[in-house]
Design an enzyme around this catalytic site. Structure first.
Site, mmCIF file in Angstrom:
data_model
loop_
_atom_site.group_PDB
_atom_site.id
_atom_site.type_symbol
_atom_site.label_atom_id
_atom_site.label_comp_id
_atom_site.label_asym_id
_atom_site.label_seq_id
_atom_site.Cartn_x
_atom_site.Cartn_y
_atom_site.Cartn_z
ATOM 1 N N LYS A 165 -6.623 -6.753 3.039
ATOM 2 C CA LYS A 165 -7.273 -5.695 3.693
ATOM 3 C C LYS A 165 -8.565 -5.160 2.707
ATOM 4 O O LYS A 165 -9.586 -4.804 3.183
ATOM 5 C CB LYS A 165 -6.453 -4.409 3.827
ATOM 6 C CG LYS A 165 -7.151 -3.151 3.951
ATOM 7 C CD LYS A 165 -5.925 -2.140 4.132
ATOM 8 C CE LYS A 165 -5.551 -1.369 2.962
ATOM 9 N NZ LYS A 165 -6.704 -0.436 2.479
ATOM 10 N N ASN A 166 -8.238 -4.933 1.216
ATOM 11 C CA ASN A 166 -9.081 -4.623 0.683
ATOM 12 C C ASN A 166 -10.253 -5.443 0.029
ATOM 13 O O ASN A 166 -11.241 -5.224 -0.765
ATOM 14 C CB ASN A 166 -8.528 -3.867 -0.637
ATOM 15 C CG ASN A 166 -7.708 -2.805 -0.267
ATOM 16 O OD1 ASN A 166 -7.881 -2.250 0.937
ATOM 17 N ND2 ASN A 166 -6.784 -2.395 -1.313
ATOM 18 N N CYS B 40 -8.100 12.145 0.417
ATOM 19 C CA CYS B 40 -6.805 11.864 1.201
ATOM 20 C C CYS B 40 -5.605 12.272 0.597
ATOM 21 O O CYS B 40 -5.733 13.064 -0.500
ATOM 22 C CB CYS B 40 -6.817 10.344 1.459
ATOM 23 S SG CYS B 40 -6.507 9.387 0.005
ATOM 24 N N ARG C 27 -10.554 11.643 -4.494
ATOM 25 C CA ARG C 27 -11.367 10.368 -4.011
ATOM 26 C C ARG C 27 -12.689 10.535 -4.016
ATOM 27 O O ARG C 27 -13.343 10.379 -3.197
ATOM 28 C CB ARG C 27 -10.691 9.923 -2.663
ATOM 29 C CG ARG C 27 -9.397 9.711 -2.371
ATOM 30 C CD ARG C 27 -8.688 8.608 -3.360
ATOM 31 N NE ARG C 27 -9.300 7.037 -2.868
ATOM 32 C CZ ARG C 27 -8.591 6.363 -1.931
ATOM 33 N NH1 ARG C 27 -7.501 6.804 -1.440
ATOM 34 N NH2 ARG C 27 -9.065 5.267 -1.804
ATOM 35 N N ASP D 72 -1.413 0.166 -6.075
ATOM 36 C CA ASP D 72 -1.010 -0.030 -4.685
ATOM 37 C C ASP D 72 0.576 -0.487 -4.619
ATOM 38 O O ASP D 72 1.083 -0.460 -3.606
ATOM 39 C CB ASP D 72 -1.891 -0.912 -3.857
ATOM 40 C CG ASP D 72 -3.229 -0.492 -3.804
ATOM 41 O OD1 ASP D 72 -4.084 -1.155 -3.205
ATOM 42 O OD2 ASP D 72 -3.279 0.954 -4.001
ATOM 43 N N ARG E 238 -2.363 0.505 9.129
ATOM 44 C CA ARG E 238 -3.414 0.320 8.540
ATOM 45 C C ARG E 238 -3.703 -0.939 7.500
ATOM 46 O O ARG E 238 -4.424 -1.592 7.454
ATOM 47 C CB ARG E 238 -3.815 1.621 7.540
ATOM 48 C CG ARG E 238 -4.100 2.819 8.410
ATOM 49 C CD ARG E 238 -4.551 4.032 7.511
ATOM 50 N NE ARG E 238 -5.664 3.330 6.600
ATOM 51 C CZ ARG E 238 -6.212 4.039 5.586
ATOM 52 N NH1 ARG E 238 -5.616 4.972 5.273
ATOM 53 N NH2 ARG E 238 -7.143 3.622 4.868
HETATM 54 C C1 EPZ Z 1 -9.607 0.798 -3.742
HETATM 55 O O1 EPZ Z 1 -9.916 2.215 -3.467
HETATM 56 C C2 EPZ Z 1 -8.826 0.452 -2.706
HETATM 57 N N1 EPZ Z 1 -9.082 0.563 -1.534
HETATM 58 C C3 EPZ Z 1 -7.562 1.286 -2.903
HETATM 59 O O2 EPZ Z 1 -6.364 0.712 -2.283
HETATM 60 C C4 EPZ Z 1 -6.703 0.954 -4.476
HETATM 61 O O3 EPZ Z 1 -5.703 1.531 -4.783
HETATM 62 C C5 EPZ Z 1 -8.131 1.349 -5.175
HETATM 63 O O4 EPZ Z 1 -8.993 0.565 -4.941
HETATM 64 C C6 EPZ Z 1 -7.513 1.116 -6.868
HETATM 65 O O5 EPZ Z 1 -7.353 -0.270 -7.304
HETATM 66 C C7 EPZ Z 1 -10.083 -0.381 -0.693
HETATM 67 O O6 EPZ Z 1 -10.365 -1.504 -1.661
HETATM 68 C C8 EPZ Z 1 -10.655 -0.292 0.344
HETATM 69 P P1 EPZ Z 1 -11.525 3.497 -7.004
HETATM 70 P P2 EPZ Z 1 -11.063 2.806 -4.216
HETATM 71 O O7 EPZ Z 1 -12.668 3.739 -6.906
HETATM 72 O O8 EPZ Z 1 -12.155 1.931 -4.331
HETATM 73 C C9 EPZ Z 1 -11.666 7.606 -9.069
HETATM 74 C C10 EPZ Z 1 -4.586 0.828 -0.500
HETATM 75 O O9 EPZ Z 1 -3.548 1.364 -0.463
HETATM 76 N N2 EPZ Z 1 -13.201 7.620 -8.716
HETATM 77 O O10 EPZ Z 1 -11.052 2.316 -7.841
HETATM 78 O O11 EPZ Z 1 -11.363 4.146 -3.663
HETATM 79 C C11 EPZ Z 1 -10.692 7.897 -8.091
HETATM 80 O O12 EPZ Z 1 -10.778 9.106 -7.714
HETATM 81 C C12 EPZ Z 1 -5.712 1.838 -1.121
HETATM 82 O O13 EPZ Z 1 -4.839 -0.360 0.007
HETATM 83 C C13 EPZ Z 1 -13.965 8.523 -9.227
HETATM 84 O O14 EPZ Z 1 -13.655 9.406 -9.954
HETATM 85 O O15 EPZ Z 1 -10.649 3.159 -5.583
HETATM 86 C C14 EPZ Z 1 -9.480 7.276 -8.441
HETATM 87 O O16 EPZ Z 1 -8.883 8.260 -9.313
HETATM 88 C C15 EPZ Z 1 -5.322 2.846 -1.889
HETATM 89 N N3 EPZ Z 1 -15.272 8.496 -8.835
HETATM 90 C C16 EPZ Z 1 -10.000 6.088 -9.262
HETATM 91 O O17 EPZ Z 1 -11.202 6.216 -9.785
HETATM 92 C C17 EPZ Z 1 -15.468 7.540 -7.887
HETATM 93 O O18 EPZ Z 1 -16.952 7.498 -7.743
HETATM 94 C C18 EPZ Z 1 -9.736 4.735 -8.772
HETATM 95 O O19 EPZ Z 1 -10.495 4.846 -7.397
HETATM 96 C C19 EPZ Z 1 -14.808 6.691 -7.322
HETATM 97 C C20 EPZ Z 1 -13.473 6.674 -7.992
#
Ligand code: EPZ
Length: 425
Positions: free
Chosen positions: A22-23, A119, A124, A309, A401
């Site tokens: 998915k990701n 969410c 996020r 995850d 999802r």
């Molecule tokens: C991706 O989300 C995945 N989703 C998530 O999977 C996964 O948990 C996550 O990466 C971490 O591995 C997809 O790829 C579609 P991040 P993403 O940006 O990109 C903070 C699932 O269950 N952050 O690495 O949103 C954020 O708040 C989902 O399949 C900022 O502060 O994750 C979080 O605490 C859930 N500012 C941390 O970084 C930003 O601009 C990690 O977020 C972006 C992120």
């Protein structure tokens, strides 16, 4: 509305094939916006999030159709043409829609994407996405909840990410692929899904080095050409079935895996006393529970650390392990939403801030539970497989999802699971 009705106590056995990730497929679909000509993606999983992304792309002018099950054809408008505004009602449903921002900027010079809300698992924010795109020369503003970005031309830059954000790395990587000059992304995310996106972009003509390390270098090109690409297997779906084997005291072979992506999960299962064996071809992994599980500690980290995850599924697993397991969630601020529901099944878990302490082994008894989010829902299904009696899990829209045909695959492994309609009481 539907629910899963699970009768626990049946050790799982047999083989199950993991779908495309998915990701990985979501950023790949967004990247197809930048490709001139036809993109063909193989091993596309049948997930709600994929359907949602198809709606976003349709709105942006991309023609899509399935040539065969799992084979998705995408043809986007020529460079500089097509809609630039993503629809709020769709983005609201799936934050990964935000990944169209970088591609739209790169190939249409403008983008209007609703600021994704938070969410269940956290606020996020997308500040790192916006900071990176601004560094490439985009003018970014927020008005009436819409991120509006424009860039006559994107120019390569040296970007340092405060956190190795997966989405920010992906948005910046896609925009930089068509920027003028060199971009360096430092403290980049190194998740396999980022590498899969980089491989896709390179196959389309982009010039990218270092994907999978913390430093990615991109030399922008003038355009990307159509290609065929197979989506990497879903390491989280694989990990979930590995944990299902362990929690039920069974033995399951998970097919279509990349062992490198599963090392943190395999290591933890081994620590807990499972036998984990890789096939000779390296494309399947068998997990066998060899008696009482031993508790261990889990700390989630960006790749190659233990994946966030898989944290909720391991909360469930640790309830069946002898001893105390301490789970620390370092990636998201509120990812223990499954705990109250697991406690309804009899789990003994204390969650406070980013730490949860699981006491095991605690016999679980079936009950009615509600999936709080995607991976919390997976945790409740795993717990139901181990619980005495009948567990019903509602809010299946969360599970749909990210897990393709979950009930069917579990039944194929000997689980007693039925997906039934809930009469509107
Ligand atoms: C991706 O989300 C995945 N989703 C998530 O999977 C996964 O948990 C996550 O990466 C971490 O591995 C997809 O790829 C579609 P991040 P993403 O940006 O990109 C903070 C699932 O269950 N952050 O690495 O949103 C954020 O708040 C989902 O399949 C900022 O502060 O994750 C979080 O605490 C859930 N500012 C941390 O970084 C930003 O601009 C990690 O977020 C972006 C992120």
């Amino acid at each position: 509305m539907e629910k899963l009705v699970i009768t626990g106590g049946h050790p799982l056995a047999g083989r199950v094939r993991v779908a495309g990730a998915k990701n990985a497929v979501l950023p790949l679909m967004a990247a197809a916006l930048m490709v001139e000509g036809e993109t063909v993606l193989e091993d596309v999983p049948a997930l709600e999030d994929v359907s949602t992304m198809l709606q976003v792309l349709a709105h942006l002018g991309t023609e899509t159709h399935y040539g065969a099950p799992g084979r998705l054809h995408l043809t986007s408008p020529a460079k500089g043409e097509g809609e630039v505004a993503a629809p709020y009602d769709v983005v609201r449903r799936m934050r990964a829609s935000f990944l169209v921002l970088g591609p739209l900027l790169a190939c249409r010079g403008r983008a209007e994407v609703p600021l994704p809300g938070g969410c269940a698992i956290g606020g996020r924010p997308v500040d790192l996405h916006l900071k990176g795109l601004a560094a490439l020369g985009a003018e970014v503003s927020l008005t009436q909840g819409m991120i509006r970005a424009r860039a006559k031309r994107l120019t390569g830059a040296h970007i340092y990410l405060d956190f190795p954000s997966v989405g920010a790395t992906e948005n910046i990587l896609m925009a930089a692929s068509l920027a003028h000059g060199e971009t360096v992304i430092e403290n980049a995310a190194s998740e396999p899904e980022v590498v899969d996106l980089a491989n896709f972009l390179c196959a389309a003509g982009a010039r990218i080095r270092g994907a999978g390390t913390g430093v990615i270098r991109v030399n922008g090109v003038s355009g990307l050409r159509g290609l065929r690409h197979t989506v990497i297997p879903d390491r989280i779906e694989a990990g979930t079935f590995m944990a299902a084997a362990a929690i039920t005291g069974g033995s399951v072979t998970v097919e279509n895996i990349v062992y490198e992506h599963l090392k943190p999960v395999a290591a933890k299962l081994t620590e807990m006393g499972c036998a984990v064996e890789l096939s000779d071809a390296g494309d399947a992994i068998r997990v066998t529970a060899t008696g009482t599980l031993k508790a261990t500690d889990v700390k989630t980290l960006p790749y190659p650390g233990f994946p966030t995850d898989m944290q909720s599924p391991f909360l469930a697993l640790l309830t069946q392990a002898r001893g105390t397991g301490v789970v620390t969630e370092t990636v998201f601020e509120n990812r223990f939403l499954a705990v109250p529901e697991l406690k309804r099944l009899g789990a003994n878990i204390r969650a406070e801030g980013r730490t949860a302490v699981v006491e095991g082994r605690t016999p679980l008894a079936g009950a009615e539970v509600t999936a709080p989010d995607l991976r919390g829902g997976a945790a409740l299904v795993l717990a139901g497989l181990a619980a005495e009696g009948e567990t019903s899990v509602t809010r299946l829209e969360h599970l749909d999802r990210g897990y393709e045909r979950l009930a069917e695959k579990l039944v194929g492994l000997g689980a007693q699971v039925k997906r039934v309609n809930v009469t509107n009481v």
